[in-house]
Design a protein around this motif. Sequence first.
Motif, mmCIF file in Angstrom:
data_model
loop_
_atom_site.group_PDB
_atom_site.id
_atom_site.type_symbol
_atom_site.label_atom_id
_atom_site.label_comp_id
_atom_site.label_asym_id
_atom_site.label_seq_id
_atom_site.Cartn_x
_atom_site.Cartn_y
_atom_site.Cartn_z
ATOM 1 N N SER A 189 -9.815 12.477 1.962
ATOM 2 C CA SER A 189 -10.497 11.653 2.844
ATOM 3 C C SER A 189 -11.968 12.159 3.239
ATOM 4 O O SER A 189 -12.165 13.223 3.456
ATOM 5 C CB SER A 189 -9.550 11.223 4.013
ATOM 6 O OG SER A 189 -8.421 10.422 3.705
ATOM 7 N N ASP A 236 -9.484 8.286 0.085
ATOM 8 C CA ASP A 236 -10.386 7.207 0.690
ATOM 9 C C ASP A 236 -11.453 7.650 1.428
ATOM 10 O O ASP A 236 -11.927 8.817 1.506
ATOM 11 C CB ASP A 236 -9.560 6.425 1.741
ATOM 12 C CG ASP A 236 -8.856 7.144 2.767
ATOM 13 O OD1 ASP A 236 -8.888 8.571 2.642
ATOM 14 O OD2 ASP A 236 -8.506 6.445 3.625
ATOM 15 N N TYR A 246 -16.106 0.690 2.830
ATOM 16 C CA TYR A 246 -14.823 1.445 2.763
ATOM 17 C C TYR A 246 -14.275 1.287 1.439
ATOM 18 O O TYR A 246 -14.172 0.084 0.728
ATOM 19 C CB TYR A 246 -13.881 1.220 3.778
ATOM 20 C CG TYR A 246 -12.502 1.613 3.791
ATOM 21 C CD1 TYR A 246 -12.134 2.998 3.926
ATOM 22 C CD2 TYR A 246 -11.409 0.959 3.159
ATOM 23 C CE1 TYR A 246 -10.696 3.577 3.708
ATOM 24 C CE2 TYR A 246 -10.074 1.346 2.939
ATOM 25 C CZ TYR A 246 -9.787 2.778 3.125
ATOM 26 O OH TYR A 246 -8.726 3.274 3.173
ATOM 27 N N ASN A 268 -11.193 3.152 -1.336
ATOM 28 C CA ASN A 268 -9.859 3.939 -1.571
ATOM 29 C C ASN A 268 -9.072 3.777 -3.020
ATOM 30 O O ASN A 268 -9.411 2.919 -3.555
ATOM 31 C CB ASN A 268 -8.648 3.523 -0.461
ATOM 32 C CG ASN A 268 -7.879 2.452 -0.764
ATOM 33 O OD1 ASN A 268 -6.827 2.583 -1.629
ATOM 34 N ND2 ASN A 268 -8.232 1.346 -0.270
ATOM 35 N N GLY A 277 -11.462 -2.236 -1.190
ATOM 36 C CA GLY A 277 -12.142 -1.708 -0.137
ATOM 37 C C GLY A 277 -12.844 -2.853 0.333
ATOM 38 O O GLY A 277 -12.525 -3.891 -0.189
#
Length: 265
Positions: free
Chosen positions: A100, A129, A196, A198, A232
Amino acid sequence: MDSKLQIVTGCRDGKSYLKDVFVNPPFRIVPVGQLKKDGGAYLMMTSSSPGILSGDHYYMEVLVEENARLQLLSQSYQRLFNMDDRATQNLTVNMKKKTSFFYVPHPIVPHENSTFVSTNTIYIDDDCDFMLGEIITCGRKHHGEVFKYNHFQNKTEVIHNQKVIFKDNVLLRPEIVPLDAMGGLEEFTHQGTLVYLNTKNIKPEDFIEEIFDRLSQEKELQFGVSSLQNDGFVVRVLGFGGEQIFNCFQEIQEKIWSYKPQNIS
């Protein structure tokens, strides 16, 4: 001035840590997560300079080794001072499997006549992520510098298995395209973007609904939340103050950082 920062984050016995670091002035890296219990590494990037000056070129490289989790923090608002030429910043992040990387820095304050180009390149592996935030103010509003900067550009590219899965280009040139005009920012003075992504097969739908409900409670904000083709979302926000947007982004970051998916195959 050319300045370089290199960070390597490793994982040992389920705990992430700063494995290696190299910095030139004005950079410095400070571990700040001593009281955290989640096993992640929390590193604050500080600077001995009051801001970015004309002719500054920043090169930042981050390696997140397998199983490590890194949350990179900023020290304060980033000022872009009056410039005769330009300044640049390049961030390259390599994320190995099961990692991450979250970076939601403080707002950027572009002063009059500043020119700044930033490039972010993220290489993301499987079961990872990633979050990246950016908040741009109008400048020194209380000094009468509202959209007085020359050029601001931020380019972001996320690459997974040699394929670009996300690309964004924010380009602001107030003298050419007035930002307070119809179709621009209009009456707003601050804007923010939160990305964001992932590769963990975590679906973003639940996050999007919660983010929408949370931001709907904020006064004097306009926002949108968009699902991406890959797993995301992107949050775009317009407002009148950097601190308000920054606090919202921090809240979203904390929620997703601490999220523990169940039964992910």
